[in-house]
Design an enzyme around this catalytic site. Structure first.
Site, PDB file in Angstrom:
ATOM      1  N   ASP A  30      -2.285  12.912  -6.321  1.00 59.96           N
ATOM      2  CA  ASP A  30      -3.033  11.997  -6.081  1.00 59.96           C
ATOM      3  C   ASP A  30      -4.113  12.787  -4.778  1.00 59.96           C
ATOM      4  O   ASP A  30      -3.758  13.835  -4.381  1.00 59.96           O
ATOM      5  CB  ASP A  30      -2.855  10.842  -5.021  1.00 59.96           C
ATOM      6  CG  ASP A  30      -1.306  11.252  -4.523  1.00 59.96           C
ATOM      7  OD1 ASP A  30      -1.002  12.569  -4.608  1.00 59.96           O
ATOM      8  OD2 ASP A  30       0.153  11.016  -4.516  1.00 59.96           O
ATOM      9  N   ASP A  81       9.392   2.570  -0.401  1.00 62.64           N
ATOM     10  CA  ASP A  81       9.663   1.660  -1.507  1.00 62.64           C
ATOM     11  C   ASP A  81       9.879   2.061  -2.404  1.00 62.64           C
ATOM     12  O   ASP A  81       9.848   1.252  -3.640  1.00 62.64           O
ATOM     13  CB  ASP A  81       8.109   0.713  -1.144  1.00 62.64           C
ATOM     14  CG  ASP A  81       6.811   1.218  -1.373  1.00 62.64           C
ATOM     15  OD1 ASP A  81       7.476   3.167  -2.094  1.00 62.64           O
ATOM     16  OD2 ASP A  81       5.697   0.902  -1.303  1.00 62.64           O
ATOM     17  N   HIS A 113       8.196   3.901  -3.956  1.00 62.05           N
ATOM     18  CA  HIS A 113       6.664   4.712  -5.361  1.00 62.05           C
ATOM     19  C   HIS A 113       6.606   6.093  -5.618  1.00 62.05           C
ATOM     20  O   HIS A 113       7.391   6.839  -4.288  1.00 62.05           O
ATOM     21  CB  HIS A 113       5.451   4.564  -4.253  1.00 62.05           C
ATOM     22  CG  HIS A 113       5.078   5.140  -3.294  1.00 62.05           C
ATOM     23  ND1 HIS A 113       4.073   4.374  -2.170  1.00 62.05           N
ATOM     24  CD2 HIS A 113       5.477   6.738  -2.691  1.00 62.05           C
ATOM     25  CE1 HIS A 113       3.906   4.993  -1.225  1.00 62.05           C
ATOM     26  NE2 HIS A 113       4.624   6.672  -1.510  1.00 62.05           N
ATOM     27  N   GLU A 149       1.946   2.403  -5.875  1.00 59.81           N
ATOM     28  CA  GLU A 149       3.257   1.477  -5.308  1.00 59.81           C
ATOM     29  C   GLU A 149       3.683   0.276  -6.513  1.00 59.81           C
ATOM     30  O   GLU A 149       3.859  -0.166  -7.279  1.00 59.81           O
ATOM     31  CB  GLU A 149       1.970   0.577  -4.525  1.00 59.81           C
ATOM     32  CG  GLU A 149       0.833   1.634  -3.485  1.00 59.81           C
ATOM     33  CD  GLU A 149       1.440   2.543  -2.335  1.00 59.81           C
ATOM     34  OE1 GLU A 149       2.776   2.028  -2.535  1.00 59.81           O
ATOM     35  OE2 GLU A 149       0.956   1.868  -0.745  1.00 59.81           O
TER      36      GLU A 149
HETATM   37  P1  PGA Z   1       6.994  11.460   2.546  1.00 57.90           P
HETATM   38  O1  PGA Z   1       5.916  10.433   1.707  1.00 57.90           O
HETATM   39  O2  PGA Z   1       6.660  12.778   1.932  1.00 57.90           O
HETATM   40  O3  PGA Z   1       5.714  12.171   3.474  1.00 57.90           O
HETATM   41  O4  PGA Z   1       7.433  10.928   3.431  1.00 57.90           O
HETATM   42  C1  PGA Z   1       6.968  10.730   0.461  1.00 57.90           C
HETATM   43  C2  PGA Z   1       6.043   9.567  -0.452  1.00 57.90           C
HETATM   44  O5  PGA Z   1       5.269   8.288   0.301  1.00 57.90           O
HETATM   45  O6  PGA Z   1       5.123   9.572  -1.561  1.00 57.90           O
END
Ligand code: PGA
Length: 261
Positions: free
Chosen positions: A67, A136, A138, A143
């Site tokens: 992404d 959450d 994702h 999302e």
């Molecule tokens: P993080 O984010 O590795 O900074 O915890 C993970 C994500 O939001 O996919």
């Protein structure tokens, strides 16, 4: 799904790097799907160390990132382009022509996303996709509510994700509200996946991802439908798992079996 529980983040990162390294050694022209943000950083550090100590050659690999924030140029210090070069690509002997990160400045987004999907196909698909999960649940920027068969597209980020990402920006207003992300369907097409989860604040998401119902409310749960997934958690992220003892027993039994055969 294979579940590996490591004592802490350092051990998790080393384990993930070992698996990735062994896959690169087996297939030097491997196509890797890569993730950004905090979770994979330790694994990238370990891969860089292996590259510097001549244990690993990255010269033939191809990469596709999951992404990118929409609206940020590649040179923006918070763009995922910048992140990947800063935290991995600049430190390994990768061929820049085989690096693919979605563009955050594409004009015709729809056509661009189609082209990104096509590029993955032309590379004969992703052999190994690295994933982190959000609070959450994702994956990528898929999302809650994202279609489980979605392909690369522009997504509106949730307020929670924007808040989570705010830690990386000086000014809260600067935090992007949109991103281009591979879809859940794109991720499910990868031949193998590794999910990394660390920290207490991910324990609930990890439980839903591994043991909850497969649903668009927790897009990482779709990985339960994939036949080749390894999830590596640290102790803290594993604390809500209902079948934790079984996962640990199963890992032990698998290693006993290896010794016997
Ligand atoms: P993080 O984010 O590795 O900074 O915890 C993970 C994500 O939001 O996919």
């Amino acid at each position: 799904m294979r579940i590996i529980i490591e004592p802490d983040y350092e051990a998790l990162s080393k384990k993930a790097a070992q698996i990735v390294a062994s896959k690169i050694k087996k297939k030097p022209n491997i196509v890797l799907g890569l993730a950004t943000r905090g979770t994979p950083l330790g694994m990238y550090k370990e891969l860089i160390r292996m590259g510097k100590e001549n244990e690993l050659d990255f010269s033939k690999i191809t990469t596709f990132n999951l992404d990118e924030y929409w609206g940020l140029s590649p040179s923006h210090p918070q763009s995922y382009h910048y992140f990947m070069w800063d935290n991995l690509f600049s430190h390994i002997n990768i061929n820049s022509e085989r690096v693919n990160v979605p563009s955050g400045t594409a004009k015709n987004v729809k056509a661009y996303c189609k082209w990104y999907e096509q590029k993955i196909k032309e590379a004969k698909g992703i052999d190994l996709q690295i994933l982190g999960i959000g609070r959450d649940g994702h994956i990528g920027f898929n999302e809650p509510g994202s279609s489980l068969s979605s392909k690369t597209r522009l997504k509106t980020l949730t307020v929670e994700t924007v808040e989570d990402n705010a830690r990386f920006f000086k000014n809260k207003d600067e935090v992007p509200k949109y991103a281009i992300t591979m879809g859940v369907g794109t991720i499910l097409e990868a031949k193998e996946c590794i999910i990394l989860v660390n920290g207490e604040n991910k324990a609930e998401a990890a439980q839903k991802c591994i043991e909850g119902p497969v649903c668009s409310g927790c897009t990482s749960s779709a990985l339960q439908l994939h036949s080749k997934v390894i999830t590596i958690l640290d102790e803290k992220a594993s604390q809500n798992l209902k079948r934790k003892k079984y996962y640990q027993y199963s890992e032990k039994m698998a290693s006993n079996l290896k010794k016997l055969s």
